[in-house]
Design an enzyme around this catalytic site. Structure first.
Site, PDB file in Angstrom:
ATOM      1  CD1 TRP A  80     -14.745   5.587 -39.146  1.00 20.89           C
ATOM      2  CD2 TRP A  80     -15.001   5.555 -36.870  1.00 20.89           C
ATOM      3  NE1 TRP A  80     -14.220   4.460 -38.537  1.00 20.89           N
ATOM      4  CE2 TRP A  80     -14.509   4.228 -37.072  1.00 20.89           C
ATOM      5  CE3 TRP A  80     -15.119   5.752 -35.491  1.00 20.89           C
ATOM      6  CZ2 TRP A  80     -14.131   3.246 -36.216  1.00 20.89           C
ATOM      7  CZ3 TRP A  80     -14.889   4.935 -34.691  1.00 20.89           C
ATOM      8  CH2 TRP A  80     -14.382   3.451 -34.805  1.00 20.89           C
ATOM      9  CB  CYS A 124      -6.164  -1.011   5.666  1.00 20.25           C
ATOM     10  SG  CYS A 124      -4.715  -1.508   5.401  1.00 20.25           S
ATOM     11  CG  LEU A 154     -17.868  -3.328 -27.144  1.00 23.32           C
ATOM     12  CD1 LEU A 154     -19.032  -3.665 -26.095  1.00 23.32           C
ATOM     13  CD2 LEU A 154     -18.154  -1.815 -27.595  1.00 23.32           C
ATOM     14  CG  HIS A 182      -2.083  -1.048   0.892  1.00 21.67           C
ATOM     15  ND1 HIS A 182      -3.043  -0.951   2.074  1.00 21.67           N
ATOM     16  CD2 HIS A 182      -2.431  -1.757   0.341  1.00 21.67           C
ATOM     17  CE1 HIS A 182      -3.904  -2.142   1.808  1.00 21.67           C
ATOM     18  NE2 HIS A 182      -3.559  -2.520   0.516  1.00 21.67           N
ATOM     19  CD  GLU A 185      -1.244   3.981   3.911  1.00 20.59           C
ATOM     20  OE1 GLU A 185      -2.566   4.041   4.390  1.00 20.59           O
ATOM     21  OE2 GLU A 185      -1.277   3.147   2.908  1.00 20.59           O
ATOM     22  CB  THR A 208     -25.198  -0.476 -30.213  1.00 21.26           C
ATOM     23  OG1 THR A 208     -25.897   0.803 -29.943  1.00 21.26           O
ATOM     24  CG2 THR A 208     -23.512  -0.080 -30.333  1.00 21.26           C
TER      25      THR A 208
END
Length: 350
Positions: free
Chosen positions: A181, A81, A215, A54, A56, A207
């Protein structure tokens, strides 16, 4: 002119560091930390990736002279945490390092942490201050907080429209599968960059049929979001790139539950269809979703006020007629120019 206090300047550095890992820390939030002694930063770090140290820990490890920690203040944009996960608790590290002062931007609403880190440190005699640049920290990790507080992904609507307000030409079967486009290559690259920072991407049946999109992330390098499509009657077949099983894909439908390698069909009831989809994504741990559907899908989310952010790309072209762009109201919080194309980013007022 922006007049920041000394504490705010150090916290701003924490936020800058945290931002460096955008798209890489999921399911964890973005966190940066700096350690200051006698007005100088003696160590800094950020959480780079889930499962790795993390912020820290990296900040403490960066301090060359560990004896200075006993005279230092640690700044961090999110509550340290207090539980054992993939890494030991950071609150314990701070206590063991005998750091006397800690400044925190905001409390972590994740149930395993919420308030427990502060409590652990204060019981050990650490002086803790919270709320420094709190709004900025909440903004940075808005996906994380929405996911945990509202029990759904952070919803980003995205579309491209012409100067005269259309998102598509009038289509017939002869021009299906040919994307129209609207924006330039720079703007399209920005779209792919954004995909790498979100967890899922969702479109509707029309679509998928009209554009035959994959995608996938192609014009940028990074994380590939979960591909999702609403196909109630299972009209799509293996000829569509979406179902090529190259990347994990979920088909939300009304007919069947079925799972194969990287392709899953999830049966959803007709009532509150979209709410069920968002709940399924939440149960999968998906913290954010880009909705790149057509007019009907986008307008559904807008009508039900079921969105957090909207990315409206405007290209330097005219269609004169076609499919009208969605109507949206909200606060414009950012705008970018990509040569002849531009982007307006909205936030929901609610």
């Amino acid at each position: 002119m922006n007049h920041l206090s000394v504490e705010e300047k150090y916290m701003q550095r924490c936020l800058q560091l945290a931002q460096l890992a955008e798209g890489n820390t999921y399911p964890n939030p973005m966190v940066g930390s700096v350690i200051v002694c006698d007005g100088k930063i003696i160590g800094e770090g950020y959480h780079r990736k889930a499962g790795e140290p993390h912020a820290e820990v990296n900040a403490v490890n960066a301090v060359k002279d560990k004896s200075l920690l006993k005279e230092s203040t640690l700044y961090v944009n999110l509550e340290p945490c207090a539980h054992y996960g993939k890494t030991p608790p950071c609150s314990k590290l701070i206590i063991d390092s005998e750091i006397p002062n800690v400044v925190i931007a905001c409390i972590d609403s994740f149930s395993e942490v919420s308030g427990k880190g502060v409590e652990m440190m204060e019981k050990a005699g650490v002086k803790v201050k919270t709320g420094v640049l709190e709004e900025e920290s909440l903004e940075l990790n808005r996906r994380f907080f929405t996911f945990h507080n509202q029990k759904r992904p952070y919803i980003i609507l995205k579309w491209a429209e012409t100067k005269d307000g259309f998102i598509d030409i009038e289509r017939n079967e002869s021009n299906y599968g040919q994307p129209t486009w609207i924006t330039n290559a720079w703007a399209r690259r920005a779209v792919h960059q954004q995909r790498t920072t979100e967890q899922a991407i969702l479109i509707g049946t029309q679509t998928a049929i009209k554009d035959k999109p994959s995608l996938t992330v192609r014009d940028w390098s990074g994380h590939q979001p979960l591909r999702c499509v609403i196909d109630k009657q299972c009209k799509l077949d293996d000829s569509y790139q979406l179902l090529d099983r190259q990347h994990p894909t979920v088909v939300y439908n009304s007919l069947k539950n079925e799972a194969a390698t990287k392709l899953e069909y999830v049966k959803i009831g007709e009532v509150d269809f979209m709410t069920q989809i968002l709940n399924d994504l939440w149960q999968r741990g998906i913290q954010s979703v880009i909705v790149e559907g057509g007019s009907a899908t986008l307008q559904y989310f807008i009508k039900d006020d079921l969105w957090d952010e909207a990315h409206r790309y405007i290209g330097d072209v005219f269609f004169e007629k076609g499919v009208a762009a969605p109507n949206i109201t909200g606060n414009i919080v950012r705008n970018h120019t990509f040569g002849s194309s531009k982007l307006l980013v909205y936030r929901n007022n609610l």
